[in-house]
Scaffold this motif. Structure first.
Motif, short mmCIF file in Angstrom:
data_model
loop_
_atom_site.label_atom_id
_atom_site.label_comp_id
_atom_site.label_asym_id
_atom_site.label_seq_id
_atom_site.Cartn_x
_atom_site.Cartn_y
_atom_site.Cartn_z
N ALA A 117 0.84 -1.21 0.00
CA ALA A 117 0.00 0.00 0.00
C ALA A 117 0.87 1.25 0.00
CB ALA A 117 -0.93 -0.01 1.21
N ILE A 118 1.93 1.23 0.79
CA ILE A 118 2.86 2.38 0.85
C ILE A 118 3.52 2.57 -0.51
CG2 ILE A 118 5.04 3.18 1.84
CD1 ILE A 118 4.07 1.77 4.49
N LYS A 119 3.99 1.47 -1.11
CA LYS A 119 4.64 1.54 -2.43
C LYS A 119 3.70 2.14 -3.47
CE LYS A 119 4.26 -1.93 -5.06
NZ LYS A 119 3.50 -1.42 -6.22
N SER A 120 2.45 1.69 -3.48
CA SER A 120 1.50 2.21 -4.46
C SER A 120 1.26 3.70 -4.26
CB SER A 120 0.17 1.46 -4.35
OG SER A 120 0.34 0.11 -4.70
N ASN A 121 1.17 4.14 -3.02
CA ASN A 121 0.98 5.56 -2.74
C ASN A 121 2.19 6.38 -3.17
OD1 ASN A 121 -1.50 6.65 -0.90
ND2 ASN A 121 -1.26 4.43 -0.81
N ILE A 122 3.38 5.87 -2.90
CA ILE A 122 4.60 6.58 -3.30
C ILE A 122 4.69 6.66 -4.82
CG2 ILE A 122 7.13 6.40 -3.38
CD1 ILE A 122 6.97 5.41 -0.45
N GLN A 123 4.42 5.55 -5.50
CA GLN A 123 4.54 5.52 -6.95
C GLN A 123 3.51 6.41 -7.65
OE1 GLN A 123 4.47 1.26 -7.56
NE2 GLN A 123 6.67 1.24 -7.94
N THR A 124 2.36 6.60 -7.05
CA THR A 124 1.32 7.41 -7.68
C THR A 124 1.32 8.85 -7.19
OG1 THR A 124 -0.33 6.68 -6.07
CG2 THR A 124 -0.18 5.45 -8.15
N ASN A 128 7.94 14.11 -5.26
CA ASN A 128 9.00 13.20 -4.82
C ASN A 128 9.27 13.32 -3.32
OD1 ASN A 128 9.50 11.94 -7.23
ND2 ASN A 128 11.03 13.44 -7.87
N ASP A 129 8.49 14.13 -2.62
CA ASP A 129 8.78 14.37 -1.21
C ASP A 129 7.90 13.53 -0.28
OD1 ASP A 129 6.43 15.68 -1.71
OD2 ASP A 129 6.97 17.52 -0.64
N VAL A 130 7.66 12.28 -0.66
CA VAL A 130 6.89 11.38 0.18
C VAL A 130 7.84 10.37 0.81
CG1 VAL A 130 4.69 11.62 -1.01
CG2 VAL A 130 6.32 9.97 -1.83
N SER A 131 7.53 9.99 2.04
CA SER A 131 8.36 9.02 2.73
C SER A 131 7.52 7.82 3.16
CB SER A 131 9.00 9.65 3.96
OG SER A 131 8.01 9.90 4.95
N VAL A 132 8.18 6.72 3.40
CA VAL A 132 7.50 5.51 3.85
C VAL A 132 6.75 5.79 5.14
CG1 VAL A 132 7.88 3.17 4.74
CG2 VAL A 132 9.08 3.93 2.68
N LEU A 133 7.41 6.40 6.11
CA LEU A 133 6.76 6.68 7.40
C LEU A 133 5.63 7.69 7.24
CD1 LEU A 133 9.72 6.74 9.92
CD2 LEU A 133 7.92 5.03 9.71
N GLY A 134 5.83 8.70 6.40
CA GLY A 134 4.79 9.70 6.18
C GLY A 134 3.53 9.07 5.59
N VAL A 135 3.70 8.21 4.61
CA VAL A 135 2.54 7.53 3.99
C VAL A 135 1.89 6.60 5.01
CG1 VAL A 135 1.81 5.91 2.19
CG2 VAL A 135 3.45 7.72 1.65
N ALA A 136 2.70 5.86 5.77
CA ALA A 136 2.15 4.94 6.77
C ALA A 136 1.32 5.69 7.80
CB ALA A 136 3.27 4.16 7.44
N ARG A 137 1.82 6.81 8.26
CA ARG A 137 1.06 7.61 9.25
C ARG A 137 -0.23 8.14 8.65
NH1 ARG A 137 6.37 10.17 10.76
NH2 ARG A 137 7.04 8.96 12.55
N ARG A 138 -0.15 8.61 7.43
CA ARG A 138 -1.34 9.17 6.77
C ARG A 138 -2.41 8.10 6.56
NH1 ARG A 138 -2.43 9.40 1.51
NH2 ARG A 138 -0.27 9.13 0.88
N LEU A 139 -2.01 6.91 6.13
CA LEU A 139 -2.97 5.85 5.86
C LEU A 139 -3.51 5.22 7.14
CD1 LEU A 139 -1.33 3.99 2.84
CD2 LEU A 139 -3.23 5.61 2.80
N GLY A 140 -2.67 5.00 8.13
CA GLY A 140 -3.10 4.32 9.34
C GLY A 140 -3.14 2.81 9.13
N LEU A 141 -3.11 2.07 10.22
CA LEU A 141 -3.01 0.62 10.17
C LEU A 141 -4.15 -0.04 9.38
CD1 LEU A 141 -1.33 -1.79 11.08
CD2 LEU A 141 -2.75 -1.90 13.13
#
Length: 172
Positions: A117-124, A128-141
């Motif tokens: 899910a994180i990979k898909s969010n980063i790729q779309t 370019n200023d997205v991070s794994v932790l930033g996306v994880a926090r935004r999406l939630g568990l």
């Protein structure tokens, strides 16, 4: 690129699940590529980062596949040793290999799906200023595991089949 289209569709489905009005969702112009080289050319020309855009999401892909495949093999090996006694089958039987591989597939997706899910969010992402932790926090568990049922229905039979075919091919 089919993966890019899949990721855009995945992102749109997430927006719909969150109750967002589809008319206010970001619109992505569907690109048409005449082939793989044209896809590379358009990506380098149109995506932020130029040539580096070809590797967008590589870190999260490695984070998905490394631990995921490790869990796949670990679950397979444990199940392959424990299931014969529980089921009364031979360790090298097709049933044992299929079931053990399927359990390995469950292990893979339980570990890998959040990173997918994180990979898909980063790729779309359009930046370019997205991070794994930033996306994880935004999406939630909860949203990191969206699509687990589909991943299991698709992935478990394939994972079981891989180990059965590998074992039989190795004997051949």
């Amino acid at each position: 690129d089919l993966q890019h289209q899949h990721d855009l569709q995945h992102q749109h489905q997430h927006q719909q699940r969150r109750g967002q009005d589809a008319s206010r969702a970001p619109r992505h112009r569907a690109r048409v590529f005449s082939g793989a080289l044209d896809c590379v050319r358009q990506t380098v020309r149109n995506e932020p980062g130029g040539p580096l855009a070809l590797w967008k999401g590589l870190g999260s892909t490695a984070m998905r596949d490394g631990p995921g495949v490790g869990m796949w093999f670990a679950c397979f090996e444990i199940a392959k040793r424990l299931l014969p006694a529980a089921l009364g089958v031979e360790p090298d039987s097709g049933v044992n290999l299929l079931l053990s591989g399927g359990l390995g597939g469950i292990g893979f997706w339980l570990v890998a799906l959040p990173f997918d899910a994180i990979k898909s969010n980063i790729q779309t992402s359009q930046t370019n200023d997205v991070s794994v932790l930033g996306v994880a926090r935004r999406l939630g568990l909860r949203r990191l595991y969206t699509g687990l049922g589909v991943a299991l229905v698709r992935g478990v039979p394939g994972a079981g089949t891989v180990f059965l075919v590998q074992s039989r091919t190795q004997r051949w």
